[in-house]
Design an enzyme around this catalytic site. Structure first.
Site, PDB file in Angstrom:
ATOM      1  N   LYS A   1     -10.152   0.252  -2.968  1.00 44.17           N
ATOM      2  CA  LYS A   1     -10.075  -0.077  -1.542  1.00 44.17           C
ATOM      3  C   LYS A   1     -10.490   1.130  -0.709  1.00 44.17           C
ATOM      4  CE  LYS A   1      -6.944  -1.375   2.224  1.00 44.17           C
ATOM      5  NZ  LYS A   1      -5.610  -1.877   2.623  1.00 44.17           N
TER       6      LYS A   1
ATOM      7  N   ASP B 287       0.863  -1.180   0.000  1.00 47.97           N
ATOM      8  CA  ASP B 287       0.000   0.000   0.000  1.00 47.97           C
ATOM      9  C   ASP B 287       0.901   1.233   0.000  1.00 47.97           C
ATOM     10  OD1 ASP B 287      -1.701  -2.171   0.604  1.00 47.97           O
ATOM     11  OD2 ASP B 287      -3.097  -0.853   1.661  1.00 47.97           O
TER      12      ASP B 287
ATOM     13  N   LYS C  14      -6.834   3.490  -3.546  1.00 44.38           N
ATOM     14  CA  LYS C  14      -7.235   3.441  -2.138  1.00 44.38           C
ATOM     15  C   LYS C  14      -7.470   4.856  -1.620  1.00 44.38           C
ATOM     16  CE  LYS C  14      -5.307   1.969   2.350  1.00 44.38           C
ATOM     17  NZ  LYS C  14      -4.185   1.265   2.999  1.00 44.38           N
TER      18      LYS C  14
END
Length: 239
Positions: A188, A95, A159
């Site tokens: 996400k 991430d 995300k």
């Protein structure tokens, strides 16, 4: 009418173990929780990736960590070094935070080249990348452009946030991200997904992963609604 199974909901969750004050004991407890509930992955502090990878081997739970976290202001070289080390230690998903300064400056060449560099490195090693926007600091035009760039460079997810900014995931942002990301890029949600209803709401938009620290609460409620026995009681009965 319920339109999901326990496994479908559990495999949406990246169990978050990123609070910098977590002790080793708390990290170990978090890994055990993730194994019990069979979530998608554990997103853990970078220094603990090697241990997490060992603990989660053959469990069905993936090991994830962060790159350029939480501010995104690292140089590209440092982000690549972090990514390389994480993959070497056993992480299979990364991430990574965009350079917010460059995004707000609209230096899209820099932003795109950096994301591409991390994605290309990860993909060459069989790992996947989630690109964190930190939407609370961005205008709609920035979010849209980032979605376009992530599609172009082959990122695996976009995300919403780190969970450490001034705001987290919103339904409005998630709809925007899904609309402006190509089908091969997943979405996400992170920051504020604290119960099952919140998870189901983002799932309805097309979100495939959520970052959560309230994993047990979410999944016990899921099991209750599906008429399944609690995981906690099952575990306790063995001790």
């Amino acid at each position: 009418m319920v339109d999901y199974t326990y496994e479908q909901i559990a495999k949406m969750i990246d169990h978050s173990l990123l609070r910098p004050t977590l002790t080793v004991q708390e990290l170990e407890q978090g890994l055990e929780l993730a194994r019990r509930y069979q979530v998608a992955s554990v997103c853990i502090l970078p220094y603990y990736v090697g241990r997490a990878s060992e603990r989660l081997a053959d469990s069905g739970v993936l090991t994830t960590t962060t790159v350029g976290f939480p501010h995104g202001a690292h140089t590209t070289a440092i982000k690549l070094a972090e990514a390389r080390q994480a993959i070497q230690d056993g992480a299979v998903e990364l991430d990574t935070v965009v350079n917010l300064s460059k995004v707000l400056s609209e230096d899209w060449d820099y932003v795109g080249e950096e994301i591409r560099a991390v994605v290309d490195l990860a993909h060459s090693q069989g790992a996947k990348v989630k690109v964190i926007f930190e939407n609370c600091y961005l205008e709609e035009k920035h979010k849209i452009r980032l979605c376009e760039i992530c599609g172009q460079v082959g990122a695996d997810w976009v995300k919403t946030s780190t969970g450490y900014g001034s705001g987290g995931a919103t339904l409005e942002d998630l709809r925007l991200m899904r609309e402006h990301s190509p089908p091969h890029v997943q979405v996400k949600a992170a920051g504020g997904i604290r119960d099952l209803d919140a998870l189901l709401a983002v799932r309805a938009i097309g979100v495939t992963r959520v970052g959560a620290s309230q994993t047990a609460h979410i999944l016990e409620e899921c099991r209750r609604r599906l008429g399944l026995p609690p995981v906690v009681e099952t575990t306790q009965s063995r001790s």
